[in-house]
Write a protein that holds these residues in place. Structure first.
Motif, PDB file in Angstrom:
ATOM      1  N   VAL A  99      38.451  34.564  24.849  1.00 55.97           N
ATOM      2  CA  VAL A  99      39.472  35.324  25.575  1.00 55.97           C
ATOM      3  C   VAL A  99      40.785  35.324  24.784  1.00 55.97           C
ATOM      4  O   VAL A  99      41.439  36.354  24.628  1.00 55.97           O
ATOM      5  CB  VAL A  99      39.678  34.731  26.995  1.00 55.97           C
ATOM      6  CG1 VAL A  99      40.941  35.287  27.635  1.00 55.97           C
ATOM      7  CG2 VAL A  99      38.457  35.010  27.876  1.00 55.97           C
ATOM      8  N   ASP A 124      41.129  37.568  21.538  1.00 56.90           N
ATOM      9  CA  ASP A 124      41.459  38.980  21.767  1.00 56.90           C
ATOM     10  C   ASP A 124      42.961  39.252  21.722  1.00 56.90           C
ATOM     11  O   ASP A 124      43.375  40.406  21.612  1.00 56.90           O
ATOM     12  CB  ASP A 124      40.931  39.440  23.141  1.00 56.90           C
ATOM     13  CG  ASP A 124      39.418  39.670  23.118  1.00 56.90           C
ATOM     14  OD1 ASP A 124      38.839  39.640  22.013  1.00 56.90           O
ATOM     15  OD2 ASP A 124      38.838  39.867  24.201  1.00 56.90           O
ATOM     16  N   ASN A 135      41.963  32.791  35.353  1.00 53.47           N
ATOM     17  CA  ASN A 135      41.934  34.213  34.955  1.00 53.47           C
ATOM     18  C   ASN A 135      43.127  34.568  34.067  1.00 53.47           C
ATOM     19  O   ASN A 135      42.996  35.360  33.141  1.00 53.47           O
ATOM     20  CB  ASN A 135      41.917  35.137  36.171  1.00 53.47           C
ATOM     21  CG  ASN A 135      40.564  35.127  36.864  1.00 53.47           C
ATOM     22  OD1 ASN A 135      39.906  34.087  36.927  1.00 53.47           O
ATOM     23  ND2 ASN A 135      40.135  36.275  37.377  1.00 53.47           N
ATOM     24  N   LYS A 151      46.728  42.231  29.830  1.00 56.05           N
ATOM     25  CA  LYS A 151      45.271  42.359  29.723  1.00 56.05           C
ATOM     26  C   LYS A 151      44.550  41.937  31.004  1.00 56.05           C
ATOM     27  O   LYS A 151      43.328  42.099  31.107  1.00 56.05           O
ATOM     28  CB  LYS A 151      44.740  41.466  28.591  1.00 56.05           C
ATOM     29  CG  LYS A 151      45.552  41.524  27.317  1.00 56.05           C
ATOM     30  CD  LYS A 151      44.781  42.216  26.224  1.00 56.05           C
ATOM     31  CE  LYS A 151      45.655  42.308  24.978  1.00 56.05           C
ATOM     32  NZ  LYS A 151      45.095  43.129  23.957  1.00 56.05           N
ATOM     33  N   GLU A 202      40.619  42.547  32.258  1.00 51.52           N
ATOM     34  CA  GLU A 202      39.686  41.412  32.271  1.00 51.52           C
ATOM     35  C   GLU A 202      39.080  41.229  33.655  1.00 51.52           C
ATOM     36  O   GLU A 202      37.892  40.933  33.786  1.00 51.52           O
ATOM     37  CB  GLU A 202      40.404  40.142  31.814  1.00 51.52           C
ATOM     38  CG  GLU A 202      40.695  40.156  30.329  1.00 51.52           C
ATOM     39  CD  GLU A 202      41.479  38.947  29.859  1.00 51.52           C
ATOM     40  OE1 GLU A 202      41.589  38.781  28.634  1.00 51.52           O
ATOM     41  OE2 GLU A 202      41.990  38.178  30.697  1.00 51.52           O
ATOM     42  N   ARG A 258      36.453  43.757  34.115  1.00 51.10           N
ATOM     43  CA  ARG A 258      35.265  43.343  33.355  1.00 51.10           C
ATOM     44  C   ARG A 258      34.465  42.315  34.175  1.00 51.10           C
ATOM     45  O   ARG A 258      33.245  42.376  34.268  1.00 51.10           O
ATOM     46  CB  ARG A 258      35.737  42.732  32.028  1.00 51.10           C
ATOM     47  CG  ARG A 258      34.673  42.258  31.130  1.00 51.10           C
ATOM     48  CD  ARG A 258      34.142  43.415  30.265  1.00 51.10           C
ATOM     49  NE  ARG A 258      32.750  43.131  29.971  1.00 51.10           N
ATOM     50  CZ  ARG A 258      31.732  43.889  30.358  1.00 51.10           C
ATOM     51  NH1 ARG A 258      31.928  45.021  31.006  1.00 51.10           N
ATOM     52  NH2 ARG A 258      30.514  43.548  30.078  1.00 51.10           N
ATOM     53  N   ARG A 259      35.175  41.351  34.776  1.00 44.79           N
ATOM     54  CA  ARG A 259      34.508  40.333  35.609  1.00 44.79           C
ATOM     55  C   ARG A 259      33.780  41.013  36.766  1.00 44.79           C
ATOM     56  O   ARG A 259      32.673  40.628  37.138  1.00 44.79           O
ATOM     57  CB  ARG A 259      35.539  39.346  36.166  1.00 44.79           C
ATOM     58  CG  ARG A 259      36.148  38.401  35.122  1.00 44.79           C
ATOM     59  CD  ARG A 259      37.323  37.631  35.728  1.00 44.79           C
ATOM     60  NE  ARG A 259      37.950  36.730  34.763  1.00 44.79           N
ATOM     61  CZ  ARG A 259      37.590  35.472  34.569  1.00 44.79           C
ATOM     62  NH1 ARG A 259      36.622  34.939  35.276  1.00 44.79           N
ATOM     63  NH2 ARG A 259      38.202  34.729  33.665  1.00 44.79           N
ATOM     64  N   SER A 296      32.765  34.857  32.008  1.00 47.06           N
ATOM     65  CA  SER A 296      33.921  35.112  31.135  1.00 47.06           C
ATOM     66  C   SER A 296      33.980  36.594  30.792  1.00 47.06           C
ATOM     67  O   SER A 296      32.929  37.213  30.563  1.00 47.06           O
ATOM     68  CB  SER A 296      33.797  34.318  29.837  1.00 47.06           C
ATOM     69  OG  SER A 296      34.035  32.963  30.069  1.00 47.06           O
ATOM     70  N   PRO A 297      35.188  37.180  30.723  1.00 46.77           N
ATOM     71  CA  PRO A 297      35.289  38.611  30.413  1.00 46.77           C
ATOM     72  C   PRO A 297      34.772  38.975  29.020  1.00 46.77           C
ATOM     73  O   PRO A 297      34.620  40.159  28.724  1.00 46.77           O
ATOM     74  CB  PRO A 297      36.791  38.903  30.545  1.00 46.77           C
ATOM     75  CG  PRO A 297      37.472  37.594  30.653  1.00 46.77           C
ATOM     76  CD  PRO A 297      36.473  36.576  31.049  1.00 46.77           C
ATOM     77  N   THR A 298      34.480  38.000  28.195  1.00 46.58           N
ATOM     78  CA  THR A 298      33.921  38.300  26.864  1.00 46.58           C
ATOM     79  C   THR A 298      32.404  38.518  26.928  1.00 46.58           C
ATOM     80  O   THR A 298      31.808  38.918  25.931  1.00 46.58           O
ATOM     81  CB  THR A 298      34.190  37.124  25.903  1.00 46.58           C
ATOM     82  OG1 THR A 298      33.772  35.913  26.541  1.00 46.58           O
ATOM     83  CG2 THR A 298      35.664  37.019  25.553  1.00 46.58           C
TER      84      THR A 298
END
Ligand SMILES: *Cc1c(COP(=O)(O)O)cnc(C)c1O
Length: 366
Positions: free
Chosen positions: A13, A16, A189, A249, A253, A256-257, A346-348
């Protein structure tokens, strides 16, 4: 051999935003005001506005944020504070640090968040506040818990350590209670590069007192006058700069989650049931928590596949040795504690990772 899927990808995270972080911390190094630099005020303004609240005060961590709110509201010795048993120990610790007594209550069986009826039933003449914990990213049942607080004249604190950016009926976490505590622990988060936290509120007088209490009780106009006995709990400039770099961001994120959670909902075998999200809630999906009757077997399959997992929380607060003075029988949370399992979110991560995790879980036979 498959790649490892981390439960929490903090390094990913932060990579990025590597460039933004480099610029931010170099500029703090340059001016040297490591405590109380201009970055702190800037982040406080940005985060108050993000939470749709009037004021934000940076503090040392999320636990301090809770304790400072209670002390700023003059809640302490002789007072009881209602706390859901399903939360991180810090929520109850902060109540004890303020000198008050935590009164643990059970949770809703669907959302595992504070049960408004249980909170109502726990109120007595010593009760001063309710701490609503927005756990796993989902805000509490705000209208019903707020109604209990109003009916009995209690403060409503939001423990928003897991809910940066969450909404309930359109209202942001941090904007609905008397005041809210946020943690920026690296795994949250919105995570700093170390410990950090904030108090967010619509009430500037609470914000002013929290700021004073967290800065040795100093008068804002003359730092040599200590108006009251405070302590030291401040957000430092480097953390504030990192948080300002990462805040833009956060919404992406969280989206994305949310997409990952939808993938889980579509692909999980039926023996794994995601914790319910109320139709009025827009969760920040801090954790992807499912319930299953076969947690032990699931965990060993995940271990064999090098997939990270967690349990939040295996021992509810009211059964922790540290809080043995405040024991209760709380059947809903006690049952849930044996069944809950937190999966990576994780958002990745990508949808392919979720598919692989669900494949591993599908292979677990009862
Ligand atoms: C992380 C967390 C806290 C404590 O925050 P710190 O910054 O670690 O002190 C409090 N409550 C909940 C629900 C948390 O998840």
């Amino acid at each position: 051999m498959n790649d490892l899927i981390r439960f929490l990808d903090v390094a990913g995270v932060n990579s990025d935003v590597r460039e933004e972080l480099d610029i931010a911390w170099k500029s703090v190094l340059q001016h040297g005001r490591f405590v109380g630099g201009p970055e702190v005020e800037l982040f406080e303004e940005q985060f108050a506005s993000y939470c749709e609240a009037s004021a934000c005060v940076g503090v040392g961590n999320g636990t301090d944020a809770l304790q400072l709110i209670l002390t700023a509201l003059s809640i302490g010795a002789g007072d009881e504070v209602i706390v859901p048993a399903n939360t991180f120990a810090a929520t109850a610790e902060a109540v004890c640090s303020a000198g008050a007594r935590p009164r643990f209550v059970d949770v809703d069986p669907g959302t595992l968040l504070i049960d408004p009826a249980a909170a109502d039933a726990a109120v007595n003449s010593r009760t001063a506040a309710i701490v609503g914990v927005h756990l796993f990213g989902q805000m509490i049942d705000v209208p019903r818990v707020a109604a209990v607080a109003r009916r009995h004249g209690l403060a409503l604190l939001e423990d928003a350590a897991q809910a940066h950016g969450a909404r309930y009926a359109g209202h942001r976490a941090g904007s609905v209670g008397t005041a809210a505590a946020f943690s920026f622990y690296p795994g949250k988060n919105l995570g700093a590069l170390g410990d950090a936290g904030a108090v967010v509120t619509q009430d500037r007088s609470i914000a002013d007192r929290v700021r004073r209490l967290g800065n040795h009780g100093c008068s804002p106009t003359n730092r040599h006058v200590h108006r009251e006995r405070g302590r030291n709990s401040r957000l430092d400039s480097i953390q504030a700069a990192a948080l300002s770099a990462k805040l833009p961001k956060l919404d992406d994120e969280n989206r994305r989650r949310s997409a990952l959670m939808e993938a889980y909902a579509a692909l999980l075998p039926s023996s794994y049931v995601p914790v319910a999200v109320s139709p009025a809630a827009q969760s920040a999906h801090h954790l992807a928590v499912v319930r299953t009757a076969q947690r032990e077997r699931a965990v060993s399959a995940l271990n064999s596949a090098a997939i990270g997992w967690g349990v939040h929380y295996p021992v509810p607060c009211h059964l922790q040795p540290a809080f043995s003075a405040f024991r209760e029988r709380l059947p809903t949370v006690e049952t849930a504690a044996r069944q809950i399992l937190s999966l990576p979110i994780s958002p990745t991560l990508g949808e392919a990772d979720v598919a692989r995790i669900c494949d591993v879980l599908r292979g677990v036979t009862s």
